[in-house]
Motif scaffolding. Structure first.
Motif, PDB file in Angstrom:
ATOM      1  N   ASN A   1       0.808  -1.228   0.000  1.00  0.00           N
ATOM      2  CA  ASN A   1       0.000   0.000   0.000  1.00  0.00           C
ATOM      3  C   ASN A   1       0.841   1.277   0.000  1.00  0.00           C
ATOM      4  OD1 ASN A   1      -2.452  -1.485   0.093  1.00  0.00           O
ATOM      5  ND2 ASN A   1      -2.224  -1.727   2.306  1.00  0.00           N
ATOM      6  N   THR A   2       2.011   1.208  -0.611  1.00  0.00           N
ATOM      7  CA  THR A   2       2.857   2.400  -0.714  1.00  0.00           C
ATOM      8  C   THR A   2       3.382   2.517  -2.152  1.00  0.00           C
ATOM      9  OG1 THR A   2       5.090   1.487  -0.357  1.00  0.00           O
ATOM     10  CG2 THR A   2       3.694   1.810   1.598  1.00  0.00           C
ATOM     11  N   PRO A   3       3.905   3.688  -2.514  1.00  0.00           N
ATOM     12  CA  PRO A   3       4.500   3.858  -3.843  1.00  0.00           C
ATOM     13  C   PRO A   3       6.019   3.700  -3.841  1.00  0.00           C
ATOM     14  CG  PRO A   3       4.020   6.006  -2.899  1.00  0.00           C
ATOM     15  CD  PRO A   3       3.704   4.975  -1.845  1.00  0.00           C
ATOM     16  N   ILE A   4       6.583   3.050  -2.786  1.00  0.00           N
ATOM     17  CA  ILE A   4       8.040   2.956  -2.668  1.00  0.00           C
ATOM     18  C   ILE A   4       8.513   1.508  -2.574  1.00  0.00           C
ATOM     19  CG2 ILE A   4       8.085   3.113  -0.143  1.00  0.00           C
ATOM     20  CD1 ILE A   4      10.583   4.919  -0.426  1.00  0.00           C
ATOM     21  N   ALA A   5       9.642   1.249  -3.206  1.00  0.00           N
ATOM     22  CA  ALA A   5      10.313  -0.049  -3.102  1.00  0.00           C
ATOM     23  C   ALA A   5      11.758   0.222  -2.697  1.00  0.00           C
ATOM     24  CB  ALA A   5      10.263  -0.803  -4.420  1.00  0.00           C
ATOM     25  N   ILE A   6      12.265  -0.534  -1.723  1.00  0.00           N
ATOM     26  CA  ILE A   6      13.629  -0.343  -1.223  1.00  0.00           C
ATOM     27  C   ILE A   6      14.362  -1.676  -1.286  1.00  0.00           C
ATOM     28  CG2 ILE A   6      15.041   0.298   0.777  1.00  0.00           C
ATOM     29  CD1 ILE A   6      12.666   2.012   1.740  1.00  0.00           C
TER      30      ILE A   6
ATOM     31  N   THR B   1       5.902   4.415   9.539  1.00  0.00           N
ATOM     32  CA  THR B   1       6.499   5.456   8.694  1.00  0.00           C
ATOM     33  C   THR B   1       5.545   5.877   7.582  1.00  0.00           C
ATOM     34  OG1 THR B   1       8.753   4.673   9.138  1.00  0.00           O
ATOM     35  CG2 THR B   1       8.427   5.998   7.138  1.00  0.00           C
ATOM     36  N   ASP B   2       5.464   7.172   7.331  1.00  0.00           N
ATOM     37  CA  ASP B   2       4.633   7.693   6.239  1.00  0.00           C
ATOM     38  C   ASP B   2       5.465   7.658   4.956  1.00  0.00           C
ATOM     39  OD1 ASP B   2       2.996   9.026   4.482  1.00  0.00           O
ATOM     40  OD2 ASP B   2       2.416  10.590   5.898  1.00  0.00           O
ATOM     41  N   TRP B   3       5.471   6.504   4.303  1.00  0.00           N
ATOM     42  CA  TRP B   3       6.308   6.301   3.119  1.00  0.00           C
ATOM     43  C   TRP B   3       5.891   7.212   1.970  1.00  0.00           C
ATOM     44  CZ3 TRP B   3      10.632   4.010   4.118  1.00  0.00           C
ATOM     45  CH2 TRP B   3      10.697   3.023   5.116  1.00  0.00           C
ATOM     46  N   ARG B   4       4.610   7.536   1.921  1.00  0.00           N
ATOM     47  CA  ARG B   4       4.148   8.407   0.838  1.00  0.00           C
ATOM     48  C   ARG B   4       4.775   9.803   0.949  1.00  0.00           C
ATOM     49  NH1 ARG B   4       0.358   7.767  -2.780  1.00  0.00           N
ATOM     50  NH2 ARG B   4      -0.403   5.902  -1.726  1.00  0.00           N
ATOM     51  N   ARG B   5       4.925  10.298   2.161  1.00  0.00           N
ATOM     52  CA  ARG B   5       5.542  11.614   2.344  1.00  0.00           C
ATOM     53  C   ARG B   5       7.012  11.574   1.935  1.00  0.00           C
ATOM     54  NH1 ARG B   5       4.446  14.553   7.911  1.00  0.00           N
ATOM     55  NH2 ARG B   5       5.605  16.143   6.747  1.00  0.00           N
ATOM     56  N   ILE B   6       7.674  10.467   2.207  1.00  0.00           N
ATOM     57  CA  ILE B   6       9.075  10.325   1.790  1.00  0.00           C
ATOM     58  C   ILE B   6       9.164  10.334   0.268  1.00  0.00           C
ATOM     59  CG2 ILE B   6      11.038   8.730   1.752  1.00  0.00           C
ATOM     60  CD1 ILE B   6      10.200   7.852   4.577  1.00  0.00           C
TER      61      ILE B   6
ATOM     62  N   ILE C   1      10.224   4.624  -7.041  1.00  0.00           N
ATOM     63  CA  ILE C   1       8.982   5.319  -6.738  1.00  0.00           C
ATOM     64  C   ILE C   1       8.021   5.128  -7.898  1.00  0.00           C
ATOM     65  CG2 ILE C   1       7.908   7.587  -6.390  1.00  0.00           C
ATOM     66  CD1 ILE C   1      10.407   8.459  -4.946  1.00  0.00           C
ATOM     67  N   ASP C   2       6.809   4.716  -7.579  1.00  0.00           N
ATOM     68  CA  ASP C   2       5.753   4.552  -8.582  1.00  0.00           C
ATOM     69  C   ASP C   2       5.245   5.938  -8.965  1.00  0.00           C
ATOM     70  OD1 ASP C   2       3.484   4.053 -10.080  1.00  0.00           O
ATOM     71  OD2 ASP C   2       2.789   2.414  -8.797  1.00  0.00           O
ATOM     72  N   LEU C   3       5.548   6.352 -10.186  1.00  0.00           N
ATOM     73  CA  LEU C   3       5.216   7.711 -10.615  1.00  0.00           C
ATOM     74  C   LEU C   3       3.717   7.953 -10.755  1.00  0.00           C
ATOM     75  CD1 LEU C   3       8.022   8.309 -13.280  1.00  0.00           C
ATOM     76  CD2 LEU C   3       7.965   9.053 -10.897  1.00  0.00           C
ATOM     77  N   LYS C   4       2.944   6.897 -10.801  1.00  0.00           N
ATOM     78  CA  LYS C   4       1.494   7.055 -10.897  1.00  0.00           C
ATOM     79  C   LYS C   4       0.858   7.322  -9.537  1.00  0.00           C
ATOM     80  CE  LYS C   4       0.536   4.440 -15.122  1.00  0.00           C
ATOM     81  NZ  LYS C   4      -0.270   3.348 -15.726  1.00  0.00           N
ATOM     82  N   LYS C   5       1.665   7.236  -8.461  1.00  0.00           N
ATOM     83  CA  LYS C   5       1.095   7.362  -7.118  1.00  0.00           C
ATOM     84  C   LYS C   5       1.793   8.434  -6.284  1.00  0.00           C
ATOM     85  CE  LYS C   5      -0.420   2.530  -7.017  1.00  0.00           C
ATOM     86  NZ  LYS C   5      -0.325   1.235  -6.305  1.00  0.00           N
ATOM     87  N   THR C   6       2.330   9.454  -6.944  1.00  0.00           N
ATOM     88  CA  THR C   6       2.937  10.561  -6.207  1.00  0.00           C
ATOM     89  C   THR C   6       1.987  11.754  -6.222  1.00  0.00           C
ATOM     90  OG1 THR C   6       4.037  11.668  -8.079  1.00  0.00           O
ATOM     91  CG2 THR C   6       5.180   9.780  -7.084  1.00  0.00           C
ATOM     92  N   LYS C   7       2.388  12.848  -5.583  1.00  0.00           N
ATOM     93  CA  LYS C   7       1.561  14.053  -5.558  1.00  0.00           C
ATOM     94  C   LYS C   7       1.529  14.754  -6.912  1.00  0.00           C
ATOM     95  CE  LYS C   7       3.306  17.700  -3.525  1.00  0.00           C
ATOM     96  NZ  LYS C   7       3.888  18.559  -2.467  1.00  0.00           N
ATOM     97  N   PHE C   8       2.445  14.361  -7.819  1.00  0.00           N
ATOM     98  CA  PHE C   8       2.512  14.982  -9.141  1.00  0.00           C
ATOM     99  C   PHE C   8       1.625  14.221 -10.128  1.00  0.00           C
ATOM    100  CE2 PHE C   8       6.401  16.122  -6.978  1.00  0.00           C
ATOM    101  CZ  PHE C   8       6.507  17.481  -7.249  1.00  0.00           C
ATOM    102  N   ASP C   9       1.115  14.946 -11.093  1.00  0.00           N
ATOM    103  CA  ASP C   9       0.208  14.371 -12.081  1.00  0.00           C
ATOM    104  C   ASP C   9       0.981  13.491 -13.063  1.00  0.00           C
ATOM    105  OD1 ASP C   9      -1.859  13.808 -13.827  1.00  0.00           O
ATOM    106  OD2 ASP C   9      -1.748  15.748 -14.852  1.00  0.00           O
ATOM    107  N   TRP C  10       0.658  12.197 -13.104  1.00  0.00           N
ATOM    108  CA  TRP C  10       1.339  11.259 -14.000  1.00  0.00           C
ATOM    109  C   TRP C  10       1.223  11.670 -15.456  1.00  0.00           C
ATOM    110  CZ3 TRP C  10       4.650   7.746 -15.370  1.00  0.00           C
ATOM    111  CH2 TRP C  10       4.417   6.932 -16.482  1.00  0.00           C
TER     112      TRP C  10
END
Length: 319
Positions: free
Chosen positions: A14-19, A142-147, A86-95
Motif C-alpha cells: 500500500n505504498t509507492p516505494i520499493a527499497i 512510517t509515512d512512506w508516501r511523504r518520503i 517510486i511509482d510515478l502514478k502514485k505521487t503528488k505529481f500528475d502522472w
C-alpha cells in the motif's frame, strides 16, 4: 520479440516505494514500467549503461534511472547498492504530465547550485533504507508516501534535464513551464510532421523567438529535440519488436530510413541495426547475477550514515 525484461519493483504494501540493498556481478538489460529508480552506490563500483550512455558508478555516487530507460550493470569486484523505486502514478505529481519529464540527477553531473538537494536525496534514501531494514516497528508507522513526495519534489524542483542555472526563480519557472508544454506535445505527436511554426502558434510566440528559446535548452534546436524524441521511441521498438528498420523509421516519423540512421547514429553513436545486434549478444552472455542483502544491512547502514555525516560536518569547516 521482447528482448528487454520489464521488471516490476517490489513496492511496500500500500505504498509507492520499493527499497532494496543488493550486491551484483551483473544485471541484465531491463526497464521499469512507470517507476523511477534512485540508485546509490554504497561500496565498490560498476560499469553502468543507460540507453546509449556508458559510465561508471562509484562508491558515494547517485544516479536516477527514468521509467522508460533501458539499463544494465556489471562489476568485477565487491559492491553494494541501495535502490529506491517510486511509482510515478502514485505521487503528488500528475502522472499525465510527469511521464514526459526528462531528469538529470547524477553525482558526476551535479552543479554547485544542486549540491544541497543532492545531499538531501541521499539522506532520505539512506534513512528510509535504515528504517526499513532494521527498525520494523518504525517502518510500520512510517509515512512512506511523504518520503516519496519529498524525493520527487527535490527531483522536479532541482534536477529537470533542461533546468537553467543563471535565471531567477520566476524566470526559471516560466522557462520550465514553456519547455514542458513543448516537450509534452512533441512526445505525444512525434509520429506526425511537426514544425516549429506549429509549436510557435501553440505557445502564441513567433518562430524566431521560439528558435532562440530552444537554443537555451539542452537540445539547442527544434530539429535536434524532435529527432532525439523520435530516436528514443525507436530504441524501444528496436529492442522489443521484430519490426524492420524501415518500419521503425516510418513508425517514428522519420521521412526516410537514411534520415533515421543519421540521427540515431548522432545520438546513440551506433546504427539502429548495430544496437539491436549488440543487445542480443549482450543479453545472451550477461544473465542477472545479484544477491539481495536488504534485511541484513541495518548495522552497515547505521555505520555508513554516521561516517557520512561526520565527513560532511568536518568538510564544511575545512577539516
Amino acid at each position: 520479440m521482447d528482448m528487454i525484461h520489464t521488471v516490476q519493483p517490489k513496492f511496500l504494501t500500500n505504498t509507492p516505494i520499493a527499497i532494496e540493498i543488493y550486491s551484483a556481478e551483473q544485471l541484465s538489460p531491463h526497464c521499469h514500467p512507470h517507476s523511477i529508480e534512485f540508485l546509490y552506490c554504497l561500496l565498490g563500483s560498476a560499469s553502468f549503461i543507460v540507453d546509449h550512455e556508458r559510465s561508471m558508478i562509484n562508491a558515494g555516487e547517485l544516479v536516477t534511472i527514468e521509467h522508460q530507460n533501458i539499463h544494465c550493470l556489471e562489476s568485477a569486484g565487491d559492491n553494494l547498492f541501495l535502490s529506491v523505486h517510486i511509482d510515478l502514478k502514485k505521487t503528488k505529481f500528475d502522472w499525465e504530465t510527469l511521464q514526459y519529464y526528462y531528469f538529470s540527477c547524477a553525482t558526476r553531473y551535479c552543479l554547485p547550485h544542486q549540491k544541497r538537494a543532492m545531499e538531501q536525496i541521499i539522506d532520505l534514501m539512506l534513512s528510509a533504507a535504515y528504517v526499513y531494514s532494521s527498525q520494523p516497528s518504525e517502518a510500520a508507522s512510517t509515512d512512506w508516501r511523504r518520503i516519496c513526495d519529498a524525493l520527487m519534489e527535490l527531483l522536479v524542483n532541482h534536477f529537470l534535464w533542461f533546468a537553467v542555472e543563471d535565471l531567477t526563480s520566476e524566470e526559471n519557472r516560466k522557462f520550465r513551464e514553456r519547455l514542458i508544454d513543448i516537450l509534452t506535445y512533441t512526445q505525444q505527436h512525434y509520429k506526425d510532421k511537426i514544425t516549429i511554426k506549429q509549436l510557435a502558434q501553440m505557445e502564441y510566440i513567433n518562430e524566431n523567438y521560439l528558435s532562440q528559446f530552444l537554443k537555451r535548452t539542452s537540445f539547442h534546436s527544434f530539429t535536434l529535440m524532435l529527432n532525439y524524441v523520435r530516436c528514443f521511441e525507436a530504441q524501444k521498438l528496436l529492442l522489443n519488436t521484430d519490426k524492420s528498420i524501415q518500419e521503425i523509421s516510418d513508425d517514428c516519423g522519420f521521412s526516410s530510413k537514411k534520415y533515421f540512421h543519421k540521427h540515431f547514429k548522432y545520438y546513440w553513436n551506433t546504427t539502429p541495426l548495430q544496437l539491436r545486434k549488440w543487445y542480443e549478444a549482450y543479453i545472451s552472455q550477461h544473465p542477472t547475477k545479484a544477491c539481495d542483502k536488504t534485511m541484513e544491512s541495518g548495522t552497515y547502514l547505521k555505520e555508513y550514515i554516521t561516517r557520512l555525516h561526520i565527513a560532511r560536518s568536518f568538510g564544511r569547516i575545512g577539516i
